[in-house]
Design a protein around this motif. Sequence first.
Motif, PDB file in Angstrom:
ATOM      1  N   UNK A 136       0.850  -1.202   0.000  1.00  0.00           N
ATOM      2  CA  UNK A 136       0.000   0.000   0.000  1.00  0.00           C
ATOM      3  C   UNK A 136       0.883   1.249   0.000  1.00  0.00           C
ATOM      4  N   UNK A 137       1.914   1.233   0.820  1.00  0.00           N
ATOM      5  CA  UNK A 137       2.824   2.385   0.863  1.00  0.00           C
ATOM      6  C   UNK A 137       3.568   2.579  -0.452  1.00  0.00           C
ATOM      7  N   UNK A 138       3.840   1.493  -1.167  1.00  0.00           N
ATOM      8  CA  UNK A 138       4.613   1.576  -2.406  1.00  0.00           C
ATOM      9  C   UNK A 138       3.792   2.031  -3.608  1.00  0.00           C
ATOM     10  N   UNK A 139       2.489   1.952  -3.516  1.00  0.00           N
ATOM     11  CA  UNK A 139       1.634   2.235  -4.682  1.00  0.00           C
ATOM     12  C   UNK A 139       1.569   3.738  -4.963  1.00  0.00           C
ATOM     13  N   UNK A 140       2.037   4.176  -6.147  1.00  0.00           N
ATOM     14  CA  UNK A 140       2.038   5.611  -6.453  1.00  0.00           C
ATOM     15  C   UNK A 140       0.664   6.179  -6.807  1.00  0.00           C
ATOM     16  N   UNK A 141      -0.318   5.315  -7.099  1.00  0.00           N
ATOM     17  CA  UNK A 141      -1.632   5.812  -7.511  1.00  0.00           C
ATOM     18  C   UNK A 141      -2.724   5.538  -6.485  1.00  0.00           C
ATOM     19  N   UNK A 142      -2.349   4.997  -5.339  1.00  0.00           N
ATOM     20  CA  UNK A 142      -3.311   4.630  -4.285  1.00  0.00           C
ATOM     21  C   UNK A 142      -4.298   3.560  -4.750  1.00  0.00           C
ATOM     22  N   UNK A 143      -3.881   2.753  -5.728  1.00  0.00           N
ATOM     23  CA  UNK A 143      -4.727   1.631  -6.153  1.00  0.00           C
ATOM     24  C   UNK A 143      -4.725   0.537  -5.096  1.00  0.00           C
ATOM     25  N   UNK A 160       7.333  -4.628  -3.560  1.00  0.00           N
ATOM     26  CA  UNK A 160       7.290  -4.313  -2.129  1.00  0.00           C
ATOM     27  C   UNK A 160       6.763  -5.467  -1.285  1.00  0.00           C
ATOM     28  N   UNK A 161       5.944  -6.314  -1.862  1.00  0.00           N
ATOM     29  CA  UNK A 161       5.326  -7.407  -1.096  1.00  0.00           C
ATOM     30  C   UNK A 161       6.355  -8.499  -0.795  1.00  0.00           C
ATOM     31  N   UNK A 162       6.663  -8.724   0.478  1.00  0.00           N
ATOM     32  CA  UNK A 162       7.647  -9.761   0.804  1.00  0.00           C
ATOM     33  C   UNK A 162       7.104 -11.183   0.678  1.00  0.00           C
ATOM     34  N   UNK A 163       5.806 -11.315   0.438  1.00  0.00           N
ATOM     35  CA  UNK A 163       5.180 -12.642   0.378  1.00  0.00           C
ATOM     36  C   UNK A 163       4.941 -13.125  -1.055  1.00  0.00           C
ATOM     37  N   UNK A 164       5.240 -12.288  -2.041  1.00  0.00           N
ATOM     38  CA  UNK A 164       5.026 -12.688  -3.425  1.00  0.00           C
ATOM     39  C   UNK A 164       3.565 -12.958  -3.735  1.00  0.00           C
ATOM     40  N   UNK A 165       2.683 -12.180  -3.120  1.00  0.00           N
ATOM     41  CA  UNK A 165       1.252 -12.463  -3.201  1.00  0.00           C
ATOM     42  C   UNK A 165       0.526 -11.685  -4.300  1.00  0.00           C
ATOM     43  N   UNK A 166       1.261 -10.949  -5.108  1.00  0.00           N
ATOM     44  CA  UNK A 166       0.616 -10.135  -6.143  1.00  0.00           C
ATOM     45  C   UNK A 166       1.081 -10.582  -7.515  1.00  0.00           C
ATOM     46  N   UNK A 167       0.176 -10.543  -8.467  1.00  0.00           N
ATOM     47  CA  UNK A 167       0.505 -10.921  -9.832  1.00  0.00           C
ATOM     48  C   UNK A 167      -0.114  -9.922 -10.799  1.00  0.00           C
TER      49      UNK A 167
END
Length: 181
Positions: free
Chosen positions: A68-75, A100-107
């Motif tokens: 969330x902190x890394x997202x530049x567009x607040x998506x 930014x996600x240390x869990x690799x949970x985003x694709x």
Amino acid sequence: MARYAMVFDTRRCIGCHSCTVACRTKNELPLDMIYNPVTTVGPAGVYPNLSMVHMPLICMHCENPPCVDACPTCASQRRDDGIVFVEDKKCVGCLACVMACPYGARVKNHETGAVQKCDFCKDRVDEGKLPHCVLTCHQKARVFGDLDDETSEVYKLVNGERTVRLLAELGTEPYAFYIYG
């Protein structure tokens, strides 16, 4: 306000992947995308004393989500009830949250260009229903609920069993808890 969490009881998970299929079907994901993989560790040991653990890995819905902190567009956003989600229309596919996600949970969805992830089936939760993966788990290895509700199964498991948070040392305070055998 509820504070949603999920408990994975690895003693019960048999690695059938019904949760993975339910998630993919509910979210109409392309074949190359999975929000909800189940990894297998083992077998370990020497016959006849072998063991194997199945580890479901989803978004941890962290109290301090670096995505969330890394997202530049607040998506990438975190609701007051703890559910972390991506608003597709705001996502520009820059992958900052993925890194930014240390869990690799985003694709990244290559069809839409947006980054996607597990959102605990927030639309279902808002209707008082369980996430599809929990509903589908015939082994009852997944338990979802309000961590602040003393009558909830999640509360009882987190406070009554020895649970583990993955990468707890990072200070993200994930709301996914694991019970090992």
